[in-house]
Design a protein around this motif. Structure first.
Motif, PDB file in Angstrom:
ATOM      1  N   SER A  30     -20.075  10.703 -11.116  1.00 22.60           N
ATOM      2  CA  SER A  30     -20.263  11.658 -12.215  1.00 22.60           C
ATOM      3  C   SER A  30     -20.893  12.975 -11.768  1.00 22.60           C
ATOM      4  O   SER A  30     -21.390  13.738 -12.594  1.00 22.60           O
ATOM      5  N   TYR A  31     -20.837  13.244 -10.485  1.00 26.20           N
ATOM      6  CA  TYR A  31     -21.512  14.411  -9.940  1.00 26.20           C
ATOM      7  C   TYR A  31     -20.527  15.506  -9.547  1.00 26.20           C
ATOM      8  O   TYR A  31     -19.372  15.252  -9.199  1.00 26.20           O
ATOM      9  N   GLY A  32     -21.033  16.723  -9.607  1.00 29.69           N
ATOM     10  CA  GLY A  32     -20.384  17.838  -8.939  1.00 29.69           C
ATOM     11  C   GLY A  32     -21.185  18.132  -7.680  1.00 29.69           C
ATOM     12  O   GLY A  32     -22.411  18.087  -7.693  1.00 29.69           O
ATOM     13  N   MET A  33     -20.474  18.421  -6.607  1.00 38.11           N
ATOM     14  CA  MET A  33     -21.111  18.672  -5.318  1.00 38.11           C
ATOM     15  C   MET A  33     -20.896  20.130  -4.934  1.00 38.11           C
ATOM     16  O   MET A  33     -19.795  20.669  -5.096  1.00 38.11           O
ATOM     17  N   ALA A  48     -19.366  27.298  -2.941  1.00 38.20           N
ATOM     18  CA  ALA A  48     -18.203  26.479  -3.278  1.00 38.20           C
ATOM     19  C   ALA A  48     -18.682  25.175  -3.886  1.00 38.20           C
ATOM     20  O   ALA A  48     -19.785  24.715  -3.583  1.00 38.20           O
ATOM     21  N   ALA A  49     -17.851  24.601  -4.738  1.00 40.48           N
ATOM     22  CA  ALA A  49     -18.217  23.342  -5.384  1.00 40.48           C
ATOM     23  C   ALA A  49     -16.966  22.527  -5.661  1.00 40.48           C
ATOM     24  O   ALA A  49     -15.855  23.077  -5.757  1.00 40.48           O
ATOM     25  N   ILE A  50     -17.178  21.227  -5.809  1.00 39.06           N
ATOM     26  CA  ILE A  50     -16.066  20.319  -6.093  1.00 39.06           C
ATOM     27  C   ILE A  50     -16.601  19.149  -6.885  1.00 39.06           C
ATOM     28  O   ILE A  50     -17.738  18.712  -6.684  1.00 39.06           O
ATOM     29  N   LYS A  51     -15.815  18.667  -7.820  1.00 39.33           N
ATOM     30  CA  LYS A  51     -16.205  17.474  -8.536  1.00 39.33           C
ATOM     31  C   LYS A  51     -15.891  16.253  -7.682  1.00 39.33           C
ATOM     32  O   LYS A  51     -14.919  16.230  -6.943  1.00 39.33           O
ATOM     33  N   TRP A  52     -16.760  15.236  -7.797  1.00 42.81           N
ATOM     34  CA  TRP A  52     -16.560  14.054  -6.986  1.00 42.81           C
ATOM     35  C   TRP A  52     -15.232  13.382  -7.317  1.00 42.81           C
ATOM     36  O   TRP A  52     -14.551  12.858  -6.442  1.00 42.81           O
ATOM     37  N   TRP A  99     -25.609  16.062 -11.492  1.00 47.29           N
ATOM     38  CA  TRP A  99     -25.023  15.045 -12.362  1.00 47.29           C
ATOM     39  C   TRP A  99     -24.426  15.703 -13.596  1.00 47.29           C
ATOM     40  O   TRP A  99     -25.006  16.626 -14.175  1.00 47.29           O
ATOM     41  N   GLY A 100     -23.271  15.237 -14.010  1.00 44.67           N
ATOM     42  CA  GLY A 100     -22.711  15.641 -15.286  1.00 44.67           C
ATOM     43  C   GLY A 100     -22.054  17.008 -15.318  1.00 44.67           C
ATOM     44  O   GLY A 100     -21.805  17.534 -16.411  1.00 44.67           O
ATOM     45  N   ALA A 101     -21.770  17.578 -14.157  1.00 41.06           N
ATOM     46  CA  ALA A 101     -21.106  18.874 -14.163  1.00 41.06           C
ATOM     47  C   ALA A 101     -19.702  18.726 -14.749  1.00 41.06           C
ATOM     48  O   ALA A 101     -18.891  17.972 -14.237  1.00 41.06           O
ATOM     49  N   ASN A 111     -29.022  27.293 -15.631  1.00 37.80           N
ATOM     50  CA  ASN A 111     -29.774  26.558 -16.655  1.00 37.80           C
ATOM     51  C   ASN A 111     -29.829  25.061 -16.357  1.00 37.80           C
ATOM     52  O   ASN A 111     -30.636  24.352 -16.963  1.00 37.80           O
ATOM     53  N   TYR A 112     -28.970  24.608 -15.490  1.00 38.57           N
ATOM     54  CA  TYR A 112     -28.909  23.191 -15.133  1.00 38.57           C
ATOM     55  C   TYR A 112     -28.800  23.056 -13.618  1.00 38.57           C
ATOM     56  O   TYR A 112     -27.730  22.794 -13.074  1.00 38.57           O
ATOM     57  N   PRO A 113     -29.881  23.263 -12.928  1.00 39.77           N
ATOM     58  CA  PRO A 113     -29.848  23.239 -11.468  1.00 39.77           C
ATOM     59  C   PRO A 113     -29.494  21.857 -10.940  1.00 39.77           C
ATOM     60  O   PRO A 113     -29.656  20.852 -11.639  1.00 39.77           O
ATOM     61  N   PRO A 114     -28.986  21.804  -9.720  1.00 39.09           N
ATOM     62  CA  PRO A 114     -28.651  20.513  -9.115  1.00 39.09           C
ATOM     63  C   PRO A 114     -29.839  19.553  -9.094  1.00 39.09           C
ATOM     64  O   PRO A 114     -30.989  19.963  -8.983  1.00 39.09           O
ATOM     65  N   HIS A 115     -29.515  18.267  -9.206  1.00 38.65           N
ATOM     66  CA  HIS A 115     -30.556  17.256  -9.223  1.00 38.65           C
ATOM     67  C   HIS A 115     -31.053  16.942  -7.815  1.00 38.65           C
ATOM     68  O   HIS A 115     -32.197  16.537  -7.642  1.00 38.65           O
ATOM     69  N   TYR A 116     -30.177  17.107  -6.849  1.00 44.77           N
ATOM     70  CA  TYR A 116     -30.535  16.755  -5.480  1.00 44.77           C
ATOM     71  C   TYR A 116     -30.097  17.859  -4.529  1.00 44.77           C
ATOM     72  O   TYR A 116     -29.038  18.474  -4.708  1.00 44.77           O
TER      73      TYR A 116
END
Length: 127
Positions: A30-33, A48-52, A99-101, A111-116
């Motif tokens: 359920s994460y975006g990386m 850059a980003a990608i959904k898991w 989580w939840g991106a 407003n919703y920074p990465p959890h890790y």
């Protein structure tokens, strides 16, 4: 949870590097990386980003067409292939998970920074 980034280094302009991020400690379904970078004196930015799961990807305008993000869900790895590097790409690069991106681009929502976060890896591009 651990995100272990590697692959940085010194390269000449026009060269290539491949960053790797080893993710462990939980299921990232359920994460975006994302890969962020921070240059001296500048704010951290999403590169850059990608959904898991799924095909959603995001690229900053400055790297579009030169960088490619990918992931290997079987190996829990996220990669950033960087081609045609420029001196302005010089920065510390960080792997992150949110989580939840809902989309890949949402990984960069301030407003919703990465959890890790992983530790940074230095990329230096010489002219």
């Amino acid at each position: 949870v651990q995100l272990q980034a590697s692959g940085g280094g010194l390269v000449q302009a026009g060269g290539s590097l491949r960053l790797s991020c080893a993710a462990s400690g939980r299921t990232f379904t359920s994460y975006g990386m994302g890969w962020f970078r921070q240059a001296p004196g500048k704010d951290r930015e999403l590169v850059a980003a990608i959904k898991w799961i799924g095909d959603s990807t995001y690229y900053a305008h400055s790297v579009r067409g030169r960088f490619t993000i990918s992931r290997d869900t079987a190996e829990n790895m996220v990669y950033l292939q960087m081609n045609s590097l420029k001196p302005e790409d010089t920065a510390v690069y960080y792997c992150a998970a949110r989580w939840g991106a809902s989309t890949a681009g949402a990984v960069g929502d301030p407003n919703y920074p990465p959890h890790y976060w992983g530790q940074g890896t230095q990329v230096t591009v010489s002219s």
